[in-house]
Design an enzyme around this catalytic site. Structure first.
Site, PDB file in Angstrom:
ATOM      1  N   GLY A  46       0.829  -1.198   0.000  1.00 35.49           N
ATOM      2  CA  GLY A  46       0.000   0.000   0.000  1.00 35.49           C
ATOM      3  C   GLY A  46       0.864   1.249   0.000  1.00 35.49           C
ATOM      4  CD  GLN A  51       3.318   5.823   2.698  1.00 38.73           C
ATOM      5  OE1 GLN A  51       2.347   5.314   2.171  1.00 38.73           O
ATOM      6  NE2 GLN A  51       4.296   5.103   3.220  1.00 38.73           N
ATOM      7  CB  CYS A  91       4.875   2.089   7.353  1.00 34.37           C
ATOM      8  SG  CYS A  91       4.521   3.627   6.498  1.00 34.37           S
ATOM      9  CG  LEU A  92       6.455   0.887   1.338  1.00 33.21           C
ATOM     10  CD1 LEU A  92       5.948   1.192  -0.064  1.00 33.21           C
ATOM     11  CD2 LEU A  92       7.553  -0.159   1.297  1.00 33.21           C
ATOM     12  CG  HIS A 133      -0.878   1.466   7.213  1.00 32.59           C
ATOM     13  ND1 HIS A 133       0.018   0.957   8.129  1.00 32.59           N
ATOM     14  CD2 HIS A 133      -0.148   2.283   6.408  1.00 32.59           C
ATOM     15  CE1 HIS A 133       1.220   1.446   7.881  1.00 32.59           C
ATOM     16  NE2 HIS A 133       1.146   2.253   6.841  1.00 32.59           N
ATOM     17  CD  GLU A 134      -1.042   2.641   2.681  1.00 33.31           C
ATOM     18  OE1 GLU A 134      -0.540   3.779   2.606  1.00 33.31           O
ATOM     19  OE2 GLU A 134      -0.385   1.626   3.019  1.00 33.31           O
ATOM     20  CG  HIS A 137       0.366   7.033   5.408  1.00 34.08           C
ATOM     21  ND1 HIS A 137       1.472   7.438   6.117  1.00 34.08           N
ATOM     22  CD2 HIS A 137       0.528   5.707   5.190  1.00 34.08           C
ATOM     23  CE1 HIS A 137       2.271   6.391   6.317  1.00 34.08           C
ATOM     24  NE2 HIS A 137       1.721   5.323   5.776  1.00 34.08           N
TER      25      HIS A 137
END
Ligand code: NI
Length: 167
Positions: A46, A51, A91-92, A133-134, A137
């Site tokens: 994701g 991000q 998470c990236l 989660h996304e 962000h």
């Protein structure tokens, strides 16, 4: 298509509240394609526009094994939440860190697709967690925020070490 640079926690730009997309045009579709390429390259399941330093309410997810089932959500909104699950998340923007986070186990979400058409979906398990989660962000939240103060401090130290190594 292009691979975009992913911001790393605790970059203050990850704290911005993303703005709704006013019109789903070719520029937005280009952003979606670039985000998908960036997510697959990372690799991750994701990615939120926040991000990659684009403060717009756009997320992409793909939890398929073959990485051939991309889901694009523009202006996503969670309409219903049910149950709760404790799931390990990464998470990236926080590379190398995996921690347990409590999320709703199933959600109903409304969004626009890449053509600007509204749709609703009921999702559960990993996809539900991933979308929550996304969307976090887009509201300037990172999964680290759910952890204890002690864990947060440890993660910030680790990230600083990582950044010094990259500079
Ligand atoms: Ni993330």
């Amino acid at each position: 298509m292009a691979i975009l640079k992913i911001l790393h926690f605790p970059d203050p730009r990850l704290r911005l509240i993303a703005e709704p997309v006013k019109q789903v045009d070719n520029k937005i579709r280009q952003l979606l394609d670039d985000m998908l390429e960036t997510m697959y390259d990372a690799p991750g399941v994701g990615l939120a526009a926040s991000q990659v330093n684009v403060p717009l309410r756009v997320i992409v997810v793909d939890i398929s094994q073959q990485k051939n089932d991309p889901l694009c959500l523009i202006n996503p909104k969670i309409l219903l939440r049910g149950g709760s699950d404790l799931v390990e998340e990464g998470c990236l923007s926080v590379p190398g860190i995996y921690e347990m986070v409590e999320r709703a186990s199933n959600i109903k979400v409304r969004a626009l697709d890449r053509n600007g058409s509204p749709f609703e979906a009921e999702v559960d398990d990993l996809l539900s967690v991933c979308i929550q989660h996304e969307i976090d962000h887009l509201d300037g939240k990172v999964f680290v925020d759910y952890l204890s103060r002690l864990k947060q401090e440890r993660i910030i130290k680790k990230m600083e070490k990582l950044r010094r190594r990259e500079d």
